[in-house]
Write a protein that holds these residues in place. Sequence first.
Motif, PDB file in Angstrom:
ATOM      1  N   THR A   1       1.437   3.587  12.313  1.00 39.79           N
ATOM      2  CA  THR A   1       1.094   2.869  11.086  1.00 39.79           C
ATOM      3  C   THR A   1       2.166   1.831  10.801  1.00 39.79           C
ATOM      4  O   THR A   1       3.359   2.101  10.957  1.00 39.79           O
TER       5      THR A   1
ATOM      6  N   THR B   1      -2.098  -3.172  -3.097  1.00 41.38           N
ATOM      7  CA  THR B   1      -2.091  -2.424  -1.849  1.00 41.38           C
ATOM      8  C   THR B   1      -3.320  -2.868  -1.083  1.00 41.38           C
ATOM      9  O   THR B   1      -4.443  -2.693  -1.549  1.00 41.38           O
TER      10      THR B   1
ATOM     11  N   ASP C   1      -5.430  -2.598   2.362  1.00 39.33           N
ATOM     12  CA  ASP C   1      -5.693  -1.800   3.556  1.00 39.33           C
ATOM     13  C   ASP C   1      -6.292  -2.732   4.595  1.00 39.33           C
ATOM     14  O   ASP C   1      -7.466  -3.088   4.523  1.00 39.33           O
TER      15      ASP C   1
ATOM     16  N   GLY D   1      -6.540  -2.041   7.776  1.00 42.62           N
ATOM     17  CA  GLY D   1      -7.256  -1.255   8.770  1.00 42.62           C
ATOM     18  C   GLY D   1      -6.576  -1.354  10.122  1.00 42.62           C
ATOM     19  O   GLY D   1      -5.391  -1.625  10.233  1.00 42.62           O
TER      20      GLY D   1
ATOM     21  N   HIS E   1      -3.164   1.801  11.997  1.00 42.27           N
ATOM     22  CA  HIS E   1      -3.465   1.291  10.668  1.00 42.27           C
ATOM     23  C   HIS E   1      -2.367   0.347  10.193  1.00 42.27           C
ATOM     24  O   HIS E   1      -1.191   0.565  10.488  1.00 42.27           O
TER      25      HIS E   1
ATOM     26  N   TYR F   1      -1.114  -1.599   6.556  1.00 43.04           N
ATOM     27  CA  TYR F   1      -1.214  -1.784   5.111  1.00 43.04           C
ATOM     28  C   TYR F   1      -0.264  -2.900   4.697  1.00 43.04           C
ATOM     29  O   TYR F   1       0.767  -3.118   5.339  1.00 43.04           O
TER      30      TYR F   1
ATOM     31  N   LEU G   1       2.207   5.781   0.788  1.00 46.93           N
ATOM     32  CA  LEU G   1       1.499   5.410   2.018  1.00 46.93           C
ATOM     33  C   LEU G   1       2.149   6.045   3.243  1.00 46.93           C
ATOM     34  O   LEU G   1       1.464   6.531   4.141  1.00 46.93           O
TER      35      LEU G   1
END
Length: 177
Positions: free
Chosen positions: A67, A85, A87, A89, A131, A133, A166
Amino acid sequence: MTAAPAGPAVLVAGVGNVFRRDDGFGVETVQHLARRGPAGLPPGVDLMDVGIRGLHLAYRLLDGYRTLVLVDAVHRDGPPGTLYTIDVGRPADGAADACPGPVDSHAMDPAAVLRLMHGLHASAGGTLPDHVYVVGCEPGDVGDGLGLTPPVAEAVDRAADLVTGLARRASHTATRS
């Protein structure tokens, strides 16, 4: 339940230019997290003060992070100090095709880093983060100067809490997958 990945699970990267007032928000937030100490973040989370060295971030991602959390100033037309925030993906597998020819290491914003990362990972045989963020803050002033404006400075501690949440969620997910 399988074992956690061998490398660090999460990279938290503070992005921005500290000589342009609120653009230094990401750097200040990561430094704030570092001052809190390791007790605030779960194991397997690395902090990186990227500043404007986007090329260094692209190469650091070759270490196999699951991440990526980017912390940066983000313009979304809210009042200064508003936190977002986002996302993102999983980075799109076709993004390497969008990478422009020569790399200008002095003009690498987070989007350019993600595009370059695809090319580097493809050539090095690595994997992309599962992921991505972005924890962003609406800037008030990105003109020349040092120091965050008061509303953005007040958002740093709250942003650090968002990043910590997170990172905990990503670390927990990595140990369960």
